[in-house]
Every structure is written in C-alpha cells, then in structure tokens.
Design an enzyme around this catalytic site. Structure first.
Site, PDB file in Angstrom:
ATOM      1  N   GLU A  16       2.204  -4.926  -4.912  1.00 38.41           N
ATOM      2  CA  GLU A  16       1.510  -5.529  -3.635  1.00 38.41           C
ATOM      3  C   GLU A  16       0.384  -6.263  -4.158  1.00 38.41           C
ATOM      4  O   GLU A  16      -0.489  -5.838  -4.722  1.00 38.41           O
ATOM      5  CB  GLU A  16       1.127  -4.356  -2.847  1.00 38.41           C
ATOM      6  CG  GLU A  16       0.495  -4.373  -1.641  1.00 38.41           C
ATOM      7  CD  GLU A  16       0.055  -3.062  -0.829  1.00 38.41           C
ATOM      8  OE1 GLU A  16      -0.544  -3.318   0.037  1.00 38.41           O
ATOM      9  OE2 GLU A  16       0.614  -2.078  -1.126  1.00 38.41           O
ATOM     10  N   ASP A  72      -2.583  -7.729  -1.930  1.00 40.78           N
ATOM     11  CA  ASP A  72      -3.348  -7.982  -0.268  1.00 40.78           C
ATOM     12  C   ASP A  72      -4.159  -9.035  -0.376  1.00 40.78           C
ATOM     13  O   ASP A  72      -5.074  -9.135  -1.163  1.00 40.78           O
ATOM     14  CB  ASP A  72      -4.076  -6.459  -0.149  1.00 40.78           C
ATOM     15  CG  ASP A  72      -3.305  -5.303  -0.128  1.00 40.78           C
ATOM     16  OD1 ASP A  72      -2.292  -5.454   0.498  1.00 40.78           O
ATOM     17  OD2 ASP A  72      -3.551  -4.253  -0.752  1.00 40.78           O
TER      18      ASP A  72
END
Length: 454
Positions: free
Chosen positions: A226, A228
């Site tokens: 991931e 961000d």
C-alpha cells in the site's frame, strides 16, 4: 498507518465466488484524468469510478433477502464460507442517493454520511470490467484536493494498493462480480473486515464489533502493498509507504494477519505502520492546516514523485518526494525539525533515523523498506476514500498518539486535535455533511504534471 477501520454501510460485500446481482443497475460515474508525457503534454483519459464491494447490498441469489444485516451474517444463507458465496449476490449501487458519491468532469466528491451510510471507498476504472493500473516508478502522481470541510477524526485518503486489475476474477473464476462491482480489496493492514476473500465468504469465525453496529472481524484477511499518497483532514496530513513480503494480493489467517484487526500487530507479512511523513510529527506545526503555509481552507495541488536509483521505470526506488502547489506557488515539503532526523522526503536514511529517534519498531526495514516498496509499485490500483476510525479515533493522524503518550515524546504529536475529539460517534453525529473533493488527476514521468522549481 492505523487506517482501514472503515465504518461500512449495513449491507456489505463479496469478493470471490460471489454472484453479481441485477436488482439495481450498476452504472459507474464517469471521471476523467490526464496522462502526461516527458515534454509536459497531457492527454485527457476517459475513465470512471466504482464503489468498493464492502459497501454494497448483499442478498440472496434467488430473491432479496439480506445475507448480512447490521453486523451479523444470515445463518441460513451463510452457514459456512463456501455456501455463503454460492447463495449470495452482490448488487449495483445508487451512487448519489445511497452513498453521496458524485462526479463532474475530472472531479469526484464524497460526502461522509448519506442516510444510514457512512463513508465510502472507490477505485478508478480503465473500463467497466478493469481497474486502471499504474507503474509509479520514475513517475509522478498529481491531483487537487479540497479537504477544508474535514474536521478532526475524518480522513480523506488517496492511495494505491496492489489489487488484481480484474478484481480477482482471473485467479478465482467463480467470481462473477469482479472489478465491475468493486471486488478484490487488500491493503497493508491485512483487513479482516472484508466480507469475501479469494472466492469464499469470511463468515466463519466472524465476530461482530462491540462498538460499531455495521462491522466485524472475520477469520481471514486480505494483504498487499500500500502506498498512501494522501491521508488528511483540515488539521493534518501524511504520506506513507507500506511494503509487504508479497507484491500481490494474498490471504492470511486470524491473528497471523497482523495489522489493526489482529491481537499481534506485527505478526503478518506486511508493514502496518509504514514510514510516514507528517509535517507536524516531524516538528513543523505551522506547515499544513488552516492558515498555514499550505492552507487547508483552500484547494491545493499535491505532487508525489517516485525517484529510482538509475532514473528508469524498472530501477530501485530511492526517494519519495512531495511538493504542493497553491495560489501559484510551488511549496517543497517541510524539512524535518526533529533532532537526529534530517530531510524532507522519504528515503532509507530518513526512515531508519525516524524509527530510531521515535523508538518505533522498524518493521518497515524488516519488510524490505524502499526496495520492497518499489517492487510493489509497478502495478497499482488508485483508491479514493473518506472514512472515520473506530479503532483509534484517527489520533494517529491528527492528535497525540499512542493514546496517553507524553506530548514531549519525539513523534507523539501528529496534529492539534484534542485526544478523543475524533471519536466516530461524535463525528458522525455532528459532521455527516462533511465532504472531500478530489480532482484534476495527472500521471506521467518526473516533471511532466507540474512546473517544478528550478
């Protein structure tokens, strides 16, 4: 990052071995974005967005009986994971009426609460059956955001995850919903509140939440890298890479998943904390916020660059840089004012120093650091969301964290919100009309999406 504790609507999702319902037509709201070239020329792309499956109505294949109501599975339709996947269908969404999701040209607006629904998560589509994917290496990603109406406790998030482009239907062909219905989600928390994972329901071992009438935790989780790009409200902002041991979506079991939803946070294959750059946490409390250098009361352009060691799209990730553009000014990211931690971008040196000075476990380095993160950035799906936090009231983003920490401890202060002011019950009662708007998305080689300072 202590995110993904999203408050889902009462009718939820399925991923694999999930049927596609037809009681509500699924019409994806259009959203344009721009692909840019090295010379700075940008071409408009025709795309759309799709609502994540976890927000959707899940009902019986042969009728309209709920498979999931409140935070409990229907025992007759879902006696086990396989039967549930066979018996239940994922249906279309009324984007504006039920979920408060609207688009206009290149702009997407999310309203926090619409009727009984709370929050939303959407993905950019290349076509009706496929998520748009990005190779972020040696590239930059730019967008405009208006977070002025997001108070303490809310998080307007723009991020990338290594989901399957087809929503997982290729690897799990019994999935008849696929990306068209927003299936296949994963992230670095290995979330266990996902209703269907890898072709089966997550009903077995499901424990309803004690403080959230809509959510629960299942026996399995869904993991993947991931990145961000933007987690923010009007008070604080952060950007954070989260590497994993695997660069594609994988399933995990119980507390071995780690992350927010498990008793042992670091037991899993991903780094749930990441290496974050929050200007306030790095000692710059006047850099971002209302009336600050980057003024959160007005729209701002956010630029994130992913530099590689050899300047190619296949090279090793070496630096993640941030710029802002507001009122015609290009603003470089804040410099760290924390003793022992220097720099204004995410590098290996910055992350190692930050973990040491803040006395945090360096799980980022244990999971491969920037090297592993770069390996996960080659095939990412863009995610746009708005959520509140039933696990930590978003204090990890905008307040003092961990709860009860000494404000004088390095890294404890992440924003000016008083501890607890972002509790979901308060935020939902007082700020249901809060909105965030994401617009003017651009993607291309370094230096192609905005005019960098000389």
């Amino acid at each position: 990052m202590y995110q993904r504790a999203l408050l889902f609507s009462a009718l939820w999702t399925a991923v694999q071995a999930q049927q596609a319902g037809t009681l509500t037509a699924e019409n994806h709201p259009p959203l344009t974005w721009q692909q840019c070239t090295a010379g700075g020329s940008c071409t408009e792309q025709t795309g759309s967005v799709v609502l994540d499956a976890n927000w959707r109505w899940l009902h019986s294949v042969q009728g309209s009986q709920n498979c999931y109501t409140g935070n409990t599975w229907d025992a007759g339709l879902c006696p086990d994971n396989v039967a549930c996947a066979t018996n239940c269908a994922l249906d279309g969404a009324d984007y504006r009426g039920t979920y408060g999701v609207t688009t206009s040209g290149n702009a997407l607006t999310l309203q926090f609460a619409t009727g009984a629904n709370i929050g939303s998560r959407l993905y950019l589509l290349a076509d009706d059956e496929t998520y748009q994917t990005f190779n972020l290496l040696n590239s930059e990603f730019t967008f405009d955001v208006d977070a002025s109406r997001l108070p303490c406790g809310l998080n307007g998030a723009v991020y990338f995850v290594a989901m399957d482009a087809d929503g997982g239907s290729g690897r799990y062909p019994e999935n008849r919903a696929g990306a068209r219905y927003g299936t296949g989600y994963c992230d670095s928390q290995c979330p266990r509140d996902i209703k269907f994972i890898n072709g089966e329901a997550n009903a077995e071992g499901w424990t309803p939440s004690t403080n959230n009438r809509n959510t629960g935790v299942g026996g399995r989780g869904s993991c993947c890298p991931e990145m961000d790009i933007w987690e923010a409200n009007s008070i604080s902002t952060a950007y954070t890479p989260h590497p994993c041991e695997s660069n594609t979506q994988t399933i995990c079991e119980g507390d071995n998943c780690g992350g927010t939803y498990s008793a042992t946070r670091y037991a899993g294959t991903c780094d749930p904390d990441g290496c974050d750059f929050n200007p306030t946490r790095m000692g710059n409390d006047s850099f971002y916020g209302p009336g600050s250098l980057v003024d959160s009361t007005a729209p701002v352009t956010v630029v994130t660059q992913f530099l590689t060691a050899d300047g190619t799209s296949t090279g090793a990730l070496s630096d993640i840089r941030r710029f802002y553009v507001q009122n015609g000014r290009v603003i470089a990211n804040a410099e760290s004012n924390v003793a022992g931690v220097s720099g204004n971008s995410i590098t290996t040196e910055f992350c190692n120093a930050q973990k040491s000075v803040f006395a945090n476990d360096n799980v980022f380095e244990q999971k491969g650091g920037l090297q592993a993160m770069g390996e996960g950035l080659t095939d990412m799906v863009l995610t746009l969301s708005l959520w509140d936090d039933y696990y930590a009231s978003m204090m990890w983003l905008d307040s003092v964290y961990p709860e009860g920490a000494d404000r004088n401890s390095p890294g404890a202060v992440r924003g000016t919100c008083e501890p607890g002011v972002g509790e979901p019950q308060r935020v939902e009662a007082q700020f249901g009309s809060a909105t965030v708007t994401y617009s003017n998305i651009k993607f291309g080689p370094i230096g192609s999406t905005f005019q960098a300072p000389a």
